[in-house]
Design a protein around this motif. Structure first.
Motif, mmCIF file in Angstrom:
data_model
loop_
_atom_site.group_PDB
_atom_site.id
_atom_site.type_symbol
_atom_site.label_atom_id
_atom_site.label_comp_id
_atom_site.label_asym_id
_atom_site.label_seq_id
_atom_site.Cartn_x
_atom_site.Cartn_y
_atom_site.Cartn_z
ATOM 1 N N ASP A 1 48.858 2.248 21.009
ATOM 2 C CA ASP A 1 50.095 3.005 21.159
ATOM 3 C C ASP A 1 50.421 3.730 19.856
ATOM 4 N N ARG B 1 53.546 5.984 18.307
ATOM 5 C CA ARG B 1 54.946 6.326 18.564
ATOM 6 C C ARG B 1 55.419 7.411 17.597
ATOM 7 N N GLN C 1 55.784 8.150 23.139
ATOM 8 C CA GLN C 1 54.687 7.215 22.914
ATOM 9 C C GLN C 1 53.440 7.792 23.583
ATOM 10 N N THR D 1 49.391 6.935 24.358
ATOM 11 C CA THR D 1 48.467 5.807 24.401
ATOM 12 C C THR D 1 47.106 6.248 24.942
#
Length: 85
Positions: free
Chosen positions: A7, A9, A14, A16
């Motif tokens: 992940d 941020r 976010q 991924t």
């Protein structure tokens, strides 16, 4: 599922990226063992609308990386609503 993901941020977003093995059958009627093991690669992008609710989209490609001619060779788009509790 199993695989590798991380992940990242940034503010309310976010991202991924992920990759890993998946089990896939094109048809439940005709089982083909050489088609079963495939690989999924792709990413999710999530936006936190509030601290407890997020909405997102994911894009994936599923194939067997050319191991056999029975490759899924499909692309998947999914939409996500995440509620933390």
């Amino acid at each position: 599922g199993i695989g590798v993901r991380k992940d990242y941020r940034w503010k309310d977003f976010q991202v991924t990226p992920l990759t890993g093995p998946v089990l896939y059958q094109q048809s439940l009627r005709n089982f083909e063992s050489n088609q079963l093991l495939q690989f999924r690669t792709g990413f999710d992008v999530l936006y936190n609308v509030t601290p407890d609710v997020g909405v997102g989209v994911g894009v994936y490609h599923i194939s067997n990386a050319g191991i056999t001619s029975a490759s899924a060779g499909i692309d998947v788009t999914r939409f996500t609503v995440q509620i933390k509790y």
